[in-house]
Design a protein around this motif. Structure first.
Motif, PDB file in Angstrom:
ATOM      1  N   PHE A  86      50.609  42.255  35.446  1.00  0.00           N
ATOM      2  CA  PHE A  86      49.682  43.030  36.274  1.00  0.00           C
ATOM      3  C   PHE A  86      49.665  44.508  35.871  1.00  0.00           C
ATOM      4  O   PHE A  86      48.644  45.187  36.012  1.00  0.00           O
ATOM      5  CB  PHE A  86      50.038  42.854  37.742  1.00  0.00           C
ATOM      6  N   LEU A  89      47.119  44.666  33.153  1.00  0.00           N
ATOM      7  CA  LEU A  89      45.756  44.504  33.653  1.00  0.00           C
ATOM      8  C   LEU A  89      45.244  45.783  34.292  1.00  0.00           C
ATOM      9  O   LEU A  89      44.136  46.256  34.001  1.00  0.00           O
ATOM     10  CB  LEU A  89      45.728  43.353  34.664  1.00  0.00           C
ATOM     11  N   ARG A  93      42.773  49.529  32.921  1.00  0.00           N
ATOM     12  CA  ARG A  93      41.694  50.109  33.716  1.00  0.00           C
ATOM     13  C   ARG A  93      41.955  51.580  34.025  1.00  0.00           C
ATOM     14  O   ARG A  93      41.051  52.419  33.960  1.00  0.00           O
ATOM     15  CB  ARG A  93      41.526  49.332  35.036  1.00  0.00           C
ATOM     16  N   TRP A 265      33.890  43.603  34.831  1.00  0.00           N
ATOM     17  CA  TRP A 265      33.869  42.178  34.520  1.00  0.00           C
ATOM     18  C   TRP A 265      32.484  41.723  34.061  1.00  0.00           C
ATOM     19  O   TRP A 265      32.356  40.729  33.361  1.00  0.00           O
ATOM     20  CB  TRP A 265      34.309  41.372  35.738  1.00  0.00           C
ATOM     21  N   PHE A 281      42.393  37.625  23.981  1.00  0.00           N
ATOM     22  CA  PHE A 281      43.226  36.939  24.966  1.00  0.00           C
ATOM     23  C   PHE A 281      43.966  35.771  24.311  1.00  0.00           C
ATOM     24  O   PHE A 281      45.173  35.571  24.538  1.00  0.00           O
ATOM     25  CB  PHE A 281      42.358  36.443  26.122  1.00  0.00           C
ATOM     26  N   GLY A 412      43.747  45.639  28.412  1.00  0.00           N
ATOM     27  CA  GLY A 412      44.519  45.222  29.576  1.00  0.00           C
ATOM     28  C   GLY A 412      44.405  43.735  29.837  1.00  0.00           C
ATOM     29  O   GLY A 412      45.399  43.065  30.155  1.00  0.00           O
ATOM     30  N   MET A 413      43.193  43.184  29.684  1.00  0.00           N
ATOM     31  CA  MET A 413      43.006  41.747  29.880  1.00  0.00           C
ATOM     32  C   MET A 413      43.798  40.939  28.845  1.00  0.00           C
ATOM     33  O   MET A 413      44.438  39.941  29.174  1.00  0.00           O
ATOM     34  CB  MET A 413      41.524  41.391  29.786  1.00  0.00           C
ATOM     35  N   PHE A 416      47.469  41.238  29.546  1.00  0.00           N
ATOM     36  CA  PHE A 416      47.752  40.404  30.715  1.00  0.00           C
ATOM     37  C   PHE A 416      48.052  38.974  30.259  1.00  0.00           C
ATOM     38  O   PHE A 416      48.981  38.324  30.754  1.00  0.00           O
ATOM     39  CB  PHE A 416      46.561  40.421  31.672  1.00  0.00           C
ATOM     40  N   THR A 420      51.519  37.004  30.880  1.00  0.00           N
ATOM     41  CA  THR A 420      51.447  35.758  31.637  1.00  0.00           C
ATOM     42  C   THR A 420      52.088  34.617  30.848  1.00  0.00           C
ATOM     43  O   THR A 420      52.887  33.839  31.381  1.00  0.00           O
ATOM     44  CB  THR A 420      49.982  35.405  31.968  1.00  0.00           C
TER      45      THR A 420
END
Length: 480
Positions: A86, A89, A93, A265, A281, A412-413, A416, A420
């Motif tokens: 997090f 993520l 931002r 998004w 990703f 960030g995505m 993440f 994860t």
């Protein structure tokens, strides 16, 4: 999804790409990079130190520990990783909104508070709380620092400067392993884990003070319409004849994006953006599914399972840190001579073969000291390919491929996804190795074999292009 660059060669670079920085300018860039990558050093130390601290934290309160069970050990270890997911993520931002420099300054404060809180934690609840807080800082740094350096670096030095962050990460892990072994032998075992965790407050303070003297990213300044400030920063970190050409390229890109909304998004509805973000990703997740952190976090546990004693396992783990540092240093040199794509593919092949060798040692060889050291040798071979090829290219490529106006958001995505996947591996590895032993490494090997096939189809070559040239290329080639 295929984002591989099939063009026979990169387009002609601009003057900003071809003119090498003068020694004075390059020294300034190196100084800025060293300061910023203290975030990477903290990232490495805070993720590596837990491997040596956990055996002492598991002891009873009377013996100076927290009385952790195997389940709560996993919770303590994985709480940082979950927080990091997090942190990445939201850190991305925040860096888009408030700037790369201000975000890193805030992260330095989180690093300090988190390290101090874990060192003083009276029990499990407080420990998990501050480990999660520390994870927010680790994740934020992993998403922000590589982007910050990439945006400051000229194209011909971007590979070396960005991978300095990976070098600092593995240096932090090596320092953690080394200090763990030294303190276990010198400080005494009663409460020694508190000293192991407290050391991380020192680089956090150095990061905060150092960042006060570092300029903001000129590309971020330009993206906020602060063109005069962007030009001044470029004038400080580029030779005069290069700064003007690069500023014109940046301004042209920002002006072309001026009619588009800020990163959100909704950007994923744009086909070429969706392809890049999806690839980023996937790259992030697959890098973790190599199983690297099963080795970095649980190396002493793995070696204990082969028959080594606790102190011997802690000492042998130092070799992991040393090899990781040497491998990244070699990878930085190789990046100047080879493309990102061949290095990544070579690393994946080496990682897959090494995992098969580790499984062979566990499943075929009888328990002995020789088997213990063969497992260690196979782990070191794994790290040689992982840190020297896969990890160096991974962090560098993520910092390069995303468009300027949503770079922090997209980074960030992707990161993440890194954390994860890291969390899942950290959580499932101990029960897996307990249940099926060395066959665990065959599972990782199978995943890596599939990853090689995926990379052959999708990985682009980004070497030798400015970030603006890469963005223009991806817009043209991957638009619907």
């Amino acid at each position: 999804m295929d984002v591989r660059d099939d063009t026979p060669q990169a387009p002609a670079p601009s003057s900003a790409d071809t003119d090498h920085a003068s020694p004075g300018v390059y020294r300034r860039l190196r100084t800025i990079t060293v300061i910023a990558t203290f975030g990477g050093l903290l990232f490495g130390y805070d993720t590596g130190v837990i491997s040596g601290a956990l055996p002492f934290m598991a002891r009873s309160p009377e013996e100076g520990g927290l009385g952790l069970s195997p389940l709560t050990e996993g919770i303590v270890a994985s709480s940082l990783v979950l927080g990091a997911a997090f942190g990445a993520l939201f850190g991305g931002r925040l860096s888009d909104r408030y700037g790369r420099k201000r975000t890193i300054l805030g992260l330095a404060v989180l690093f300090f508070v988190g390290a101090l809180g874990t060192a003083l934690a009276p029990g499990l609840t407080v420990m998990v709380l501050f480990r999660t807080l520390l994870g927010l800082a680790v994740g934020g740094a992993s998403a922000t620092v590589p982007v910050f350096i990439a945006e400051l670096a000229p194209a011909e030095h971007r590979g070396r400067l960005v991978t300095q962050n990976e070098l600092m990460i593995v240096t932090g892990q090596m320092l953690a392993y080394t200090s763990n072994a030294i303190m276990a032998n010198t400080v005494g075992e009663h409460g020694v884990w508190r000293w192991m965790l407290a050391i991380a407050t020192v680089p956090a303070v150095l990061l905060w003070f150092g960042m006060l003297f570092v300029p903001e990213s000129p590309r971020w300044l330009a993206s906020r319409g602060r063109f005069d400030e962007a030009a001044r920063v470029l004038g400080r970190i580029r030779d005069a004849h290069v700064a003007d050409a690069e500023f014109a390229e940046i301004k042209s890109r920002v002006t072309a994006d001026a009619h588009e909304q800020r990163a959100s998004w909704r950007e994923l509805r744009t086909p070429w953006v969706l392809r890049l973000v999806t690839f980023g990703f996937a790259l992030a997740v697959l890098t973790q599914l190599t199983g690297v952190n099963s080795i970095m976090y649980f190396a002493p546990t793995i070696l204990l399972d082969t028959g080594l004693g606790t102190q011997a396992a802690l000492t042998a783990t130092i070799a992991n840190g040393v090899v990781a540092v040497l491998a990244v240093s070699t990878g930085m040199w190789l990046l100047g001579r080879f493309g990102r794509r061949p290095m990544l593919l070579t690393g994946q092949v080496g990682v897959t073969v090494s995992l098969v060798l580790i499984a062979f040692c566990f499943l075929v060889l009888p328990e002995s000291t020789a088997r213990s050291y063969l497992v260690l040798a196979s782990m070191l071979t794994f790290l040689l390919f992982m840190q020297g090829c896969v990890a160096t290219v991974f962090w560098l490529m993520l910092s390069e491929i995303f468009p300027l106006r949503l770079r922090g958001f997209a980074m960030g995505m992707a990161v993440f996804g890194t954390w994860t996947a890291n969390f899942v591996v950290t959580l499932v590895f101990p029960p897996l190795i307990s249940a099926i032993g060395g066959a665990t490494f065959l599972i990782f090997a199978a995943v890596n074999a599939a990853t090689i096939a995926f990379y052959l189809r999708t990985v682009p070559e980004t070497k030798g292009r400015s970030m603006e040239a890469l963005e223009a290329h991806f817009r043209r080639q991957y638009a619907a």
